[in-house]
Write a protein that holds these residues in place. Sequence first.
Motif, mmCIF file in Angstrom:
data_model
loop_
_atom_site.group_PDB
_atom_site.id
_atom_site.type_symbol
_atom_site.label_atom_id
_atom_site.label_comp_id
_atom_site.label_asym_id
_atom_site.label_seq_id
_atom_site.Cartn_x
_atom_site.Cartn_y
_atom_site.Cartn_z
ATOM 1 N N LEU A 265 0.825 -1.206 0.000
ATOM 2 C CA LEU A 265 0.000 0.000 0.000
ATOM 3 C C LEU A 265 0.862 1.259 0.000
ATOM 4 C CD1 LEU A 265 -2.773 -1.036 2.569
ATOM 5 C CD2 LEU A 265 -3.063 -0.735 0.089
ATOM 6 N N ASN A 266 1.867 1.267 0.848
ATOM 7 C CA ASN A 266 2.687 2.472 0.982
ATOM 8 C C ASN A 266 3.558 2.720 -0.252
ATOM 9 O OD1 ASN A 266 3.294 4.661 2.843
ATOM 10 N ND2 ASN A 266 5.371 3.814 2.945
ATOM 11 N N GLU A 267 3.951 1.650 -0.953
ATOM 12 C CA GLU A 267 4.762 1.809 -2.156
ATOM 13 C C GLU A 267 3.895 2.041 -3.394
ATOM 14 O OE1 GLU A 267 8.134 1.986 -2.392
ATOM 15 O OE2 GLU A 267 8.090 1.990 -0.179
ATOM 16 N N THR B 39 3.025 -7.272 16.041
ATOM 17 C CA THR B 39 1.564 -7.269 16.018
ATOM 18 C C THR B 39 1.010 -6.185 16.932
ATOM 19 O OG1 THR B 39 1.592 -9.657 15.587
ATOM 20 C CG2 THR B 39 -0.483 -8.708 16.365
ATOM 21 N N ALA B 40 1.646 -5.990 18.097
ATOM 22 C CA ALA B 40 1.226 -4.919 19.004
ATOM 23 C C ALA B 40 1.405 -3.557 18.336
ATOM 24 C CB ALA B 40 2.027 -4.989 20.305
ATOM 25 N N GLY B 41 2.500 -3.392 17.563
ATOM 26 C CA GLY B 41 2.723 -2.141 16.844
ATOM 27 C C GLY B 41 1.666 -1.898 15.789
ATOM 28 N N LEU B 42 1.272 -2.957 15.125
ATOM 29 C CA LEU B 42 0.210 -2.853 14.125
ATOM 30 C C LEU B 42 -1.125 -2.499 14.787
ATOM 31 C CD1 LEU B 42 -0.448 -3.259 11.111
ATOM 32 C CD2 LEU B 42 -0.843 -5.674 11.612
ATOM 33 N N ALA B 43 -1.411 -3.115 15.938
ATOM 34 C CA ALA B 43 -2.656 -2.841 16.651
ATOM 35 C C ALA B 43 -2.694 -1.421 17.193
ATOM 36 C CB ALA B 43 -2.819 -3.835 17.798
ATOM 37 N N HIS B 44 -1.510 -0.894 17.562
ATOM 38 C CA HIS B 44 -1.415 0.428 18.200
ATOM 39 C C HIS B 44 -1.097 1.517 17.177
ATOM 40 C CE1 HIS B 44 -1.320 3.103 21.493
ATOM 41 N NE2 HIS B 44 -0.023 3.191 21.657
ATOM 42 N N GLU C 276 8.389 3.855 19.845
ATOM 43 C CA GLU C 276 8.834 4.544 18.639
ATOM 44 C C GLU C 276 7.717 4.489 17.608
ATOM 45 O OE1 GLU C 276 11.594 2.127 15.999
ATOM 46 O OE2 GLU C 276 12.018 1.205 17.955
ATOM 47 N N LYS C 277 7.518 5.597 16.913
ATOM 48 C CA LYS C 277 6.424 5.705 15.945
ATOM 49 C C LYS C 277 6.915 5.381 14.544
ATOM 50 C CE LYS C 277 2.152 6.913 14.821
ATOM 51 N NZ LYS C 277 2.143 6.400 13.441
ATOM 52 N N ILE C 278 6.205 4.485 13.874
ATOM 53 C CA ILE C 278 6.511 4.142 12.492
ATOM 54 C C ILE C 278 5.771 5.109 11.577
ATOM 55 C CG2 ILE C 278 6.360 2.345 10.733
ATOM 56 C CD1 ILE C 278 6.373 0.296 13.019
ATOM 57 N N ASP C 279 6.494 5.667 10.631
ATOM 58 C CA ASP C 279 5.917 6.692 9.758
ATOM 59 C C ASP C 279 5.170 6.034 8.601
ATOM 60 O OD1 ASP C 279 5.243 9.043 8.570
ATOM 61 O OD2 ASP C 279 7.215 9.407 7.672
ATOM 62 N N LEU C 280 3.896 5.721 8.850
ATOM 63 C CA LEU C 280 3.015 5.154 7.831
ATOM 64 C C LEU C 280 1.654 5.817 7.936
ATOM 65 C CD1 LEU C 280 3.785 1.328 8.078
ATOM 66 C CD2 LEU C 280 4.337 2.823 6.149
ATOM 67 N N PRO C 281 0.963 6.014 6.810
ATOM 68 C CA PRO C 281 -0.365 6.625 6.869
ATOM 69 C C PRO C 281 -1.329 5.782 7.706
ATOM 70 C CG PRO C 281 0.474 6.638 4.624
ATOM 71 C CD PRO C 281 1.412 5.784 5.425
ATOM 72 N N PRO C 282 -2.023 6.391 8.674
ATOM 73 C CA PRO C 282 -2.973 5.638 9.506
ATOM 74 C C PRO C 282 -4.012 4.876 8.701
ATOM 75 C CG PRO C 282 -2.630 7.851 10.377
ATOM 76 C CD PRO C 282 -1.960 7.805 9.040
ATOM 77 N N GLY C 283 -4.411 5.431 7.567
ATOM 78 C CA GLY C 283 -5.420 4.764 6.753
ATOM 79 C C GLY C 283 -4.972 3.400 6.264
ATOM 80 N N TYR C 284 -3.706 3.277 5.897
ATOM 81 C CA TYR C 284 -3.188 1.989 5.446
ATOM 82 C C TYR C 284 -3.194 0.967 6.585
ATOM 83 C CZ TYR C 284 -1.481 4.402 1.247
ATOM 84 O OH TYR C 284 -1.384 5.131 0.076
ATOM 85 N N ILE C 285 -2.812 1.418 7.777
ATOM 86 C CA ILE C 285 -2.810 0.512 8.924
ATOM 87 C C ILE C 285 -4.226 0.043 9.237
ATOM 88 C CG2 ILE C 285 -2.310 0.339 11.396
ATOM 89 C CD1 ILE C 285 0.034 2.228 10.974
ATOM 90 N N GLU C 286 -5.198 0.939 9.111
ATOM 91 C CA GLU C 286 -6.590 0.571 9.377
ATOM 92 C C GLU C 286 -7.081 -0.479 8.393
ATOM 93 O OE1 GLU C 286 -8.747 4.194 9.273
ATOM 94 O OE2 GLU C 286 -7.813 4.998 11.102
ATOM 95 N N ILE C 287 -6.662 -0.382 7.138
ATOM 96 C CA ILE C 287 -7.066 -1.380 6.138
ATOM 97 C C ILE C 287 -6.529 -2.755 6.510
ATOM 98 C CG2 ILE C 287 -6.758 -2.115 3.740
ATOM 99 C CD1 ILE C 287 -6.695 0.900 3.022
ATOM 100 N N VAL C 288 -5.275 -2.806 6.924
ATOM 101 C CA VAL C 288 -4.673 -4.088 7.314
ATOM 102 C C VAL C 288 -5.337 -4.625 8.571
ATOM 103 C CG1 VAL C 288 -2.550 -5.192 8.100
ATOM 104 C CG2 VAL C 288 -2.489 -3.587 6.165
ATOM 105 N N GLN C 289 -5.625 -3.755 9.545
ATOM 106 C CA GLN C 289 -6.346 -4.186 10.743
ATOM 107 C C GLN C 289 -7.700 -4.789 10.369
ATOM 108 O OE1 GLN C 289 -6.536 -0.545 12.944
ATOM 109 N NE2 GLN C 289 -4.622 -0.905 14.068
#
Length: 566
Positions: free
Chosen positions: A301-303, A439-444, A462-475
């Motif tokens: 998604l990010n690429e 997995t905890a990082g993905l959930a958070h 530490e915060k991973i620089d990824l768009p929140p929308g992409y993480i929500e799709i994977v969740q």
Amino acid sequence: MFSNLRRLLKNRFGKKSNSTIEPDEIFLDSSNLPEFDTSQFEGRLERPISKRTFVLFAIVLFIVGGVGIGRLWFLQIENGEVYASYSENNRLHHSFLFAERGLLYDRNGEELAWNAPREGEAFSARLYSDVPGLSHLLGYVSLPQKDVYEKYYQNEYKALAGVERVFDEQLKGENGLKIVETNALGEVKSESVIEPPQDGESLTLSIDRDLTSRLHIAIKELADRAPFQGGAGAIMDVETGEVIALTSYPEYNSNTLSGNADQAAIDSYTTDARKVFLNRVVSGLYAPGSIIKPFIALGALNEGVISPEKEIVSTGSLRVPNPYVPNEFTVFRDWKAHGAVNLREALAVSSDVYFYQVGGGFENQKGIGIRNIEKYTRLFGFGEETGVAFGSEPKGVIPNPEWKAENFEDGTWRLGNTYHTAIGQYGFQTTPLQALRATAGLAHDGVLVTPTLLKGEQGRTEKIDLPPGYIEIVQAGMRDAVLFGTARGLNVPYTSVAAKTGTAEVGSQKRIVHSWVVGFFPYEKPRYAFVVLMEGGPETNTIGGVYIMRQTLDWLENNRREYLAK
């Protein structure tokens, strides 16, 4: 006769002596010998000690006297204090006052490790809870040791594994010292404490004893039945990093190892082919299989190689033409034919063909490539230590061209290597704790936290620089896996779970598999992440990590509903 005697004496002792004796004098003396009693030394002349002998004797006396005086000076003056101390120590003996090791409690105040007096010993025994599943977590100690002369050559508890070793500095305290005075018969006359002992600090762990034990029992029962070689499980707070359950099977008995009494049991641990001493959560390395797919999806998604809605058709395999041999194909199989699936559906049903293509590309579908596979998995902590400092923690392996060149005779990186890496196979290896943290990082929402074992302690974030929308799709794709996909066994009415399963094939014949499940709950506002690994089971087995986690969730509903609250 007397004239002859006088003349003889004069010749011998006079100022002038004549060494010549006339024959007639001899005959004269022999015929006129007086009747001396020779046995009484009569008639004998005493010869005085020579000056040379006297001088030699005097020198010897001087040397002996000098040595004696010198030794006396050495003992009384030069080293008088030292030998006085030796003399004093012959009646004054130093003895250790052993510090009590700090106690260990679980997050609910239950005792996990404590001390008990040992009859006839100056130190306490170290005892542990006999609740199953805690031994790898707690670890064990070696007690103080004496030699054959009853002298301590190890004057403290030596922490050897687990929490005991991680927090040894806080737990061990400082030994004290006392002086014991004895008489010539060795009888104690008095005792005096000169340094009182400082007991160790007691600690409250983040662990829930009963939850950990329930998770362990479920793993053990399935491992013994299926059978699996072993198993591991853990649960952690996605915000603080507090680990509330951590267990590994098979396990040793901490009391047995700390007491050193049951040598037969200890021998059975060391000879067990299942590696009883291995803490599988922290130190075990395993192919992750499909639990890696959510992180590949984030990378895709990010690429920008695919949109969330685009579908890829899986007919059960991917046939890749051989660029060097016309009409010849290399086949990369899916575990079943899924038809057309988009990203969320691909996560839910765990389509291998979908992730072959977004990972390595195929025809018109561009892939992120091996460099980005490595990049996005490393972003979530794969291939590095979690930072928990819990014994030996390997980094794991993320395959790449350099790794292949170093480890294989034919070091050329091929497209098929990228495909297999994208689904967590080939040389990919990770620990369950790494998978849990990721997995905890993905959930958070992309916040990675360092796991911690103390109640109330906040792990580093530490915060991973990824768009929140992409993480929500994977969740959402992981939630779909529970609603209608491979993790349907976790679709329970009392909480909402999101999860991803994985079945990693191992061995040259692919007849042995590791069964994984990772996930988090509640889905709407994630608080806890989990991981379960069942190691080395038969490929025909259909029960694995999901079954273990379902039993654990049911137990939480009946005993710890506070963990499930939305």
